[in-house]
Design a protein around this motif. Structure first.
Motif, PDB file in Angstrom:
ATOM      1  N   HIS A 179      26.639  29.908  23.540  1.00  0.00           N
ATOM      2  CA  HIS A 179      27.909  29.207  23.335  1.00  0.00           C
ATOM      3  C   HIS A 179      27.723  27.693  23.228  1.00  0.00           C
ATOM      4  N   HIS A 180      26.743  27.186  23.964  1.00  0.00           N
ATOM      5  CA  HIS A 180      26.559  25.730  24.015  1.00  0.00           C
ATOM      6  C   HIS A 180      25.087  25.364  23.902  1.00  0.00           C
ATOM      7  N   ALA A 181      24.871  24.102  23.494  1.00  0.00           N
ATOM      8  CA  ALA A 181      23.496  23.623  23.329  1.00  0.00           C
ATOM      9  C   ALA A 181      22.689  23.819  24.601  1.00  0.00           C
TER      10      ALA A 181
ATOM     11  N   GLY B 148      23.874  13.254  21.634  1.00  0.00           N
ATOM     12  CA  GLY B 148      24.797  12.483  22.478  1.00  0.00           C
ATOM     13  C   GLY B 148      25.787  11.753  21.587  1.00  0.00           C
ATOM     14  N   TYR B 149      26.944  11.453  22.131  1.00  0.00           N
ATOM     15  CA  TYR B 149      28.040  10.935  21.299  1.00  0.00           C
ATOM     16  C   TYR B 149      28.597   9.618  21.844  1.00  0.00           C
ATOM     17  N   PRO B 150      28.155   8.482  21.305  1.00  0.00           N
ATOM     18  CA  PRO B 150      28.653   7.188  21.790  1.00  0.00           C
ATOM     19  C   PRO B 150      30.179   7.062  21.687  1.00  0.00           C
TER      20      PRO B 150
ATOM     21  N   LEU C  78      20.856  22.115  19.559  1.00  0.00           N
ATOM     22  CA  LEU C  78      22.259  21.803  19.236  1.00  0.00           C
ATOM     23  C   LEU C  78      23.112  23.060  19.261  1.00  0.00           C
ATOM     24  N   ARG C  79      24.394  22.833  19.410  1.00  0.00           N
ATOM     25  CA  ARG C  79      25.296  23.975  19.300  1.00  0.00           C
ATOM     26  C   ARG C  79      25.541  24.333  17.837  1.00  0.00           C
ATOM     27  N   GLY C  80      25.681  23.293  16.992  1.00  0.00           N
ATOM     28  CA  GLY C  80      26.085  23.514  15.604  1.00  0.00           C
ATOM     29  C   GLY C  80      27.591  23.383  15.481  1.00  0.00           C
ATOM     30  N   ASP C  81      28.014  23.106  14.275  1.00  0.00           N
ATOM     31  CA  ASP C  81      29.449  22.951  14.028  1.00  0.00           C
ATOM     32  C   ASP C  81      30.082  24.282  13.681  1.00  0.00           C
ATOM     33  N   ALA C  82      31.398  24.261  13.568  1.00  0.00           N
ATOM     34  CA  ALA C  82      32.106  25.451  13.090  1.00  0.00           C
ATOM     35  C   ALA C  82      31.662  25.707  11.652  1.00  0.00           C
TER      36      ALA C  82
ATOM     37  N   ALA D  55      24.266  17.380  32.290  1.00  0.00           N
ATOM     38  CA  ALA D  55      23.825  18.753  32.588  1.00  0.00           C
ATOM     39  C   ALA D  55      22.677  19.146  31.659  1.00  0.00           C
ATOM     40  N   LYS D  56      22.753  18.719  30.385  1.00  0.00           N
ATOM     41  CA  LYS D  56      21.680  19.055  29.434  1.00  0.00           C
ATOM     42  C   LYS D  56      20.370  18.369  29.849  1.00  0.00           C
ATOM     43  N   VAL D  57      20.482  17.134  30.310  1.00  0.00           N
ATOM     44  CA  VAL D  57      19.274  16.412  30.731  1.00  0.00           C
ATOM     45  C   VAL D  57      18.716  17.048  32.009  1.00  0.00           C
TER      46      VAL D  57
ATOM     47  N   ALA E  60      34.015  13.554  30.760  1.00  0.00           N
ATOM     48  CA  ALA E  60      33.730  14.995  30.671  1.00  0.00           C
ATOM     49  C   ALA E  60      32.541  15.233  29.743  1.00  0.00           C
ATOM     50  N   ASP E  61      32.504  14.501  28.632  1.00  0.00           N
ATOM     51  CA  ASP E  61      31.413  14.655  27.670  1.00  0.00           C
ATOM     52  C   ASP E  61      30.081  14.214  28.294  1.00  0.00           C
ATOM     53  N   LEU E  62      30.130  13.097  29.030  1.00  0.00           N
ATOM     54  CA  LEU E  62      28.906  12.585  29.669  1.00  0.00           C
ATOM     55  C   LEU E  62      28.398  13.550  30.735  1.00  0.00           C
TER      56      LEU E  62
ATOM     57  N   LYS F 224      32.184   9.834  21.867  1.00  0.00           N
ATOM     58  CA  LYS F 224      32.685  11.099  22.420  1.00  0.00           C
ATOM     59  C   LYS F 224      32.637  12.210  21.368  1.00  0.00           C
ATOM     60  N   HIS F 225      32.263  13.389  21.811  1.00  0.00           N
ATOM     61  CA  HIS F 225      32.323  14.547  20.914  1.00  0.00           C
ATOM     62  C   HIS F 225      33.793  14.884  20.675  1.00  0.00           C
ATOM     63  N   ALA F 226      34.105  15.279  19.452  1.00  0.00           N
ATOM     64  CA  ALA F 226      35.508  15.498  19.059  1.00  0.00           C
ATOM     65  C   ALA F 226      36.250  16.455  19.992  1.00  0.00           C
TER      66      ALA F 226
ATOM     67  N   PRO G 173      12.360  20.109  14.162  1.00  0.00           N
ATOM     68  CA  PRO G 173      13.422  20.968  13.634  1.00  0.00           C
ATOM     69  C   PRO G 173      14.648  20.921  14.537  1.00  0.00           C
ATOM     70  N   HIS G 174      15.812  21.027  13.931  1.00  0.00           N
ATOM     71  CA  HIS G 174      17.037  21.214  14.687  1.00  0.00           C
ATOM     72  C   HIS G 174      17.227  22.717  14.828  1.00  0.00           C
ATOM     73  N   LEU G 175      17.510  23.154  16.025  1.00  0.00           N
ATOM     74  CA  LEU G 175      17.804  24.573  16.241  1.00  0.00           C
ATOM     75  C   LEU G 175      19.230  24.651  16.748  1.00  0.00           C
TER      76      LEU G 175
ATOM     77  N   THR H 257      17.269  19.163   9.533  1.00  0.00           N
ATOM     78  CA  THR H 257      18.521  19.792   9.983  1.00  0.00           C
ATOM     79  C   THR H 257      18.471  21.317   9.815  1.00  0.00           C
ATOM     80  N   TYR H 258      19.428  21.973  10.448  1.00  0.00           N
ATOM     81  CA  TYR H 258      19.569  23.432  10.316  1.00  0.00           C
ATOM     82  C   TYR H 258      21.013  23.730   9.939  1.00  0.00           C
ATOM     83  N   HIS H 259      21.234  24.627   9.023  1.00  0.00           N
ATOM     84  CA  HIS H 259      22.615  24.978   8.672  1.00  0.00           C
ATOM     85  C   HIS H 259      22.854  26.454   8.885  1.00  0.00           C
TER      86      HIS H 259
HETATM   87  C1  LIG Z   1      21.608  13.927  16.151  1.00  0.00           C
HETATM   88  C2  LIG Z   1      22.453  15.086  15.689  1.00  0.00           C
HETATM   89  C3  LIG Z   1      21.909  16.045  14.844  1.00  0.00           C
HETATM   90  C4  LIG Z   1      22.683  17.144  14.431  1.00  0.00           C
HETATM   91  N1  LIG Z   1      22.115  18.088  13.603  1.00  0.00           N
HETATM   92  C5  LIG Z   1      22.814  19.198  13.264  1.00  0.00           C
HETATM   93  C6  LIG Z   1      22.220  20.238  12.481  1.00  0.00           C
HETATM   94  O1  LIG Z   1      21.066  20.159  12.078  1.00  0.00           O
HETATM   95  N2  LIG Z   1      22.972  21.328  12.197  1.00  0.00           N
HETATM   96  C7  LIG Z   1      24.266  21.470  12.642  1.00  0.00           C
HETATM   97  O2  LIG Z   1      24.899  22.491  12.363  1.00  0.00           O
HETATM   98  N3  LIG Z   1      24.855  20.492  13.373  1.00  0.00           N
HETATM   99  C8  LIG Z   1      24.159  19.364  13.707  1.00  0.00           C
HETATM  100  N4  LIG Z   1      24.750  18.387  14.453  1.00  0.00           N
HETATM  101  C9  LIG Z   1      26.154  18.522  14.807  1.00  0.00           C
HETATM  102  C10 LIG Z   1      26.371  19.222  16.157  1.00  0.00           C
HETATM  103  O3  LIG Z   1      25.918  20.551  16.069  1.00  0.00           O
HETATM  104  C11 LIG Z   1      27.875  19.167  16.432  1.00  0.00           C
HETATM  105  O4  LIG Z   1      28.249  17.858  16.763  1.00  0.00           O
HETATM  106  C12 LIG Z   1      28.427  20.183  17.412  1.00  0.00           C
HETATM  107  O5  LIG Z   1      29.848  20.162  17.279  1.00  0.00           O
HETATM  108  C13 LIG Z   1      28.095  19.916  18.862  1.00  0.00           C
HETATM  109  O6  LIG Z   1      26.782  20.096  19.117  1.00  0.00           O
HETATM  110  P1  LIG Z   1      26.157  19.763  20.553  1.00  0.00           P
HETATM  111  O7  LIG Z   1      24.752  20.156  20.499  1.00  0.00           O
HETATM  112  O8  LIG Z   1      26.493  18.381  20.965  1.00  0.00           O
HETATM  113  O9  LIG Z   1      26.994  20.814  21.460  1.00  0.00           O
HETATM  114  P2  LIG Z   1      27.269  20.970  22.997  1.00  0.00           P
HETATM  115  O10 LIG Z   1      26.335  20.203  23.838  1.00  0.00           O
HETATM  116  O11 LIG Z   1      27.387  22.418  23.236  1.00  0.00           O
HETATM  117  O12 LIG Z   1      28.714  20.275  23.151  1.00  0.00           O
HETATM  118  C14 LIG Z   1      29.803  20.674  22.347  1.00  0.00           C
HETATM  119  C15 LIG Z   1      31.114  20.375  23.081  1.00  0.00           C
HETATM  120  O13 LIG Z   1      31.238  21.218  24.223  1.00  0.00           O
HETATM  121  C16 LIG Z   1      31.206  20.474  25.438  1.00  0.00           C
HETATM  122  N5  LIG Z   1      30.276  21.199  26.298  1.00  0.00           N
HETATM  123  C17 LIG Z   1      28.931  21.133  26.317  1.00  0.00           C
HETATM  124  N6  LIG Z   1      28.419  22.011  27.201  1.00  0.00           N
HETATM  125  C18 LIG Z   1      29.468  22.656  27.741  1.00  0.00           C
HETATM  126  C19 LIG Z   1      29.597  23.694  28.702  1.00  0.00           C
HETATM  127  N7  LIG Z   1      28.520  24.242  29.288  1.00  0.00           N
HETATM  128  N8  LIG Z   1      30.851  24.135  29.015  1.00  0.00           N
HETATM  129  C20 LIG Z   1      31.934  23.595  28.433  1.00  0.00           C
HETATM  130  N9  LIG Z   1      31.882  22.599  27.515  1.00  0.00           N
HETATM  131  C21 LIG Z   1      30.660  22.139  27.176  1.00  0.00           C
HETATM  132  C22 LIG Z   1      30.750  19.073  25.072  1.00  0.00           C
HETATM  133  O14 LIG Z   1      31.359  18.091  25.904  1.00  0.00           O
HETATM  134  C23 LIG Z   1      31.222  18.956  23.622  1.00  0.00           C
HETATM  135  O15 LIG Z   1      32.569  18.587  23.556  1.00  0.00           O
HETATM  136  C24 LIG Z   1      24.023  17.271  14.866  1.00  0.00           C
HETATM  137  C25 LIG Z   1      24.578  16.285  15.704  1.00  0.00           C
HETATM  138  C26 LIG Z   1      23.818  15.202  16.124  1.00  0.00           C
HETATM  139  C27 LIG Z   1      24.427  14.153  17.005  1.00  0.00           C
END
Ligand SMILES: Cc1cc2nc3c(=O)[nH]c(=O)nc-3n(C[C@H](O)[C@H](O)[C@H](O)COP(=O)(O)OP(=O)(O)OC[C@H]3O[C@@H](n4cnc5c(N)ncnc54)[C@H](O)[C@@H]3O)c2cc1C
Length: 319
Positions: free
Chosen positions: A143-145, A179-181, A124-128, A199-201, A192-194, A183-185, A94-96, A50-52
């Motif tokens: 801004h996004h993964a 991916g979020y079975p 990944l995008r990462g959390d807040a 788009a990522k794929v 919308a999430d799918l 749904k992402h929060a 590694p998670h980036l 993981t990455y923090h």
């Molecule tokens: C397997 C796994 C490993 C993880 N490891 C880590 C880790 O190491 N470190 C860490 O900090 N977090 C980690 N996380 C948590 C993750 O970073 C969070 O869930 C984060 O809130 C979303 O990341 P994401 O990559 O899915 O983001 P995104 O794909 O950017 O999606 C985030 C939200 O934005 C929406 N979205 C996506 N793209 C767009 C766009 N272009 N325009 C508008 N909306 C969009 C999506 O629907 C979703 O609601 C992990 C999660 C998983 C499932």
């Protein structure tokens, strides 16, 4: 070797992988070995790390003022990946994340990973940041993964941020995404999430690792929904056992997942006995794993969260 190549070479035999939380600052690599040593007998072809992002804290200065300082509690993902590959001779994934990185820093990190021979990255995008509700990108960061993924994909095509490099090397990263079975929060709805996942794929992601889930039907429905959206890359289920009573509330809140009623009832029955709670949670995860294996899931990805005892007990029953 790439995650996708391991999956192709496995000829439908299920693989196991472990995700490790990199240690707090001040801890040694031995703390990673304490988690991995007992798990290596299950022959994971790759280990996720993981990455923090750093957190912002207010620090009292000598003159009484408070200054905002950035503290990275868990540094060292890249170094840990290198140390894991060196010691265990397995691939590290590694998670980036976008959070905390400018695009220039992201490029430098990708160059380091390429030099180390790391071929797989989970983008990944990462959390807040801790204590904040909303994700905020770094100034000059992604801004996004998908934006991070596209930067890595451009480097796979020899395109770096500076356009005057002479014969720049094409990296060879195999890029995965989350991916979020359930749904992402933040997504307004599942479709919308799918669409964002699709788009990522389409942008180059070659595999998906799911958020944890405790009800396999959520994973099966998710895989079906992905296939209907023309998402055909491997979808690796990520799971973890529930091992403490506290997790009944912490897991849904932190990961936006539902806990099945049957599991909650079983836990409630033994709630005053920590050992029994642990046993119920571990047994649930064993049954989940066995069903996922039977259904043909390509890899079972365990979120270890440093809980070696639970993960080893589960893996012994499944692999
Ligand atoms: C397997 C796994 C490993 C993880 N490891 C880590 C880790 O190491 N470190 C860490 O900090 N977090 C980690 N996380 C948590 C993750 O970073 C969070 O869930 C984060 O809130 C979303 O990341 P994401 O990559 O899915 O983001 P995104 O794909 O950017 O999606 C985030 C939200 O934005 C929406 N979205 C996506 N793209 C767009 C766009 N272009 N325009 C508008 N909306 C969009 C999506 O629907 C979703 O609601 C992990 C999660 C998983 C499932």
């Amino acid at each position: 070797m790439k995650v996708t190549d391991y999956i192709s070479a496995s000829k439908n035999r299920p693989l196991v992988s472990f995700e490790i939380l990199h240690p707090l600052k001040g801890k040694s690599f031995q703390s990673i070995c304490d988690v991995l040593d007992p798990l290596m007998e299950f022959k994971p072809p790759f280990i996720n790390v993981t990455y923090h992002r750093s957190e912002t804290k207010f620090k009292k200065m000598a003159d009484g003022r408070f200054d905002k300082v950035a503290i990275r509690k868990r540094p060292g993902t890249v170094g840990i990946c290198a140390a894991i590959m060196n010691k265990y001779k397995v691939d590290a994934v590694p998670h980036l994340i976008c959070g905390g990185f400018t695009i220039e820093e992201t490029e430098d990190a990708l160059i380091d990973l390429d030099f180390l021979g790391i071929q797989n990255i989970l983008c990944l995008r990462g959390d807040a940041p801790h204590g904040e509700v909303q994700f905020t990108p770094e100034v000059g960061g992604h801004h996004h993964a998908i934006d991070l993924l596209m930067q890595a994909e451009r480097m796979n095509n020899g395109i770096y941020l500076e356009d005057d490099l002479k014969n720049p090397v094409k990296t060879n990263f195999c890029l995965g995404v989350a991916g979020y079975p359930e749904k992402h929060a933040e997504a307004p709805n599942m479709i919308a999430d799918l669409k964002q996942l699709k788009a990522k794929v389409d942008a180059g992601a070659q595999f998906i690792v799911t958020q944890m889930f405790f009800d396999n039907s959520k994973y099966f429905e998710f895989v079906d929904a992905c296939r209907k959206m023309d998402i055909h890359v491997p979808i690796i289920p990520g799971i973890k056992p529930l091992t403490t009573l506290k997790q009944l509330t912490v897991l849904p809140r932190t990961f936006n997942v539902n806990l099945p009623e049957e599991l909650v009832i079983e836990i409630q029955k033994v709630k005053n006995d920590d050992d029994k709670v642990f046993k119920v949670g571990v047994e649930w995860c064993i049954q989940q794993s066995k069903e996922l294996v039977k259904s043909g899931a390509p890899v079972i990805h365990y979120y270890t969260m440093s809980n070696v005892k639970a993960i080893k007990t589960i893996a012994e029953q499944v692999f």
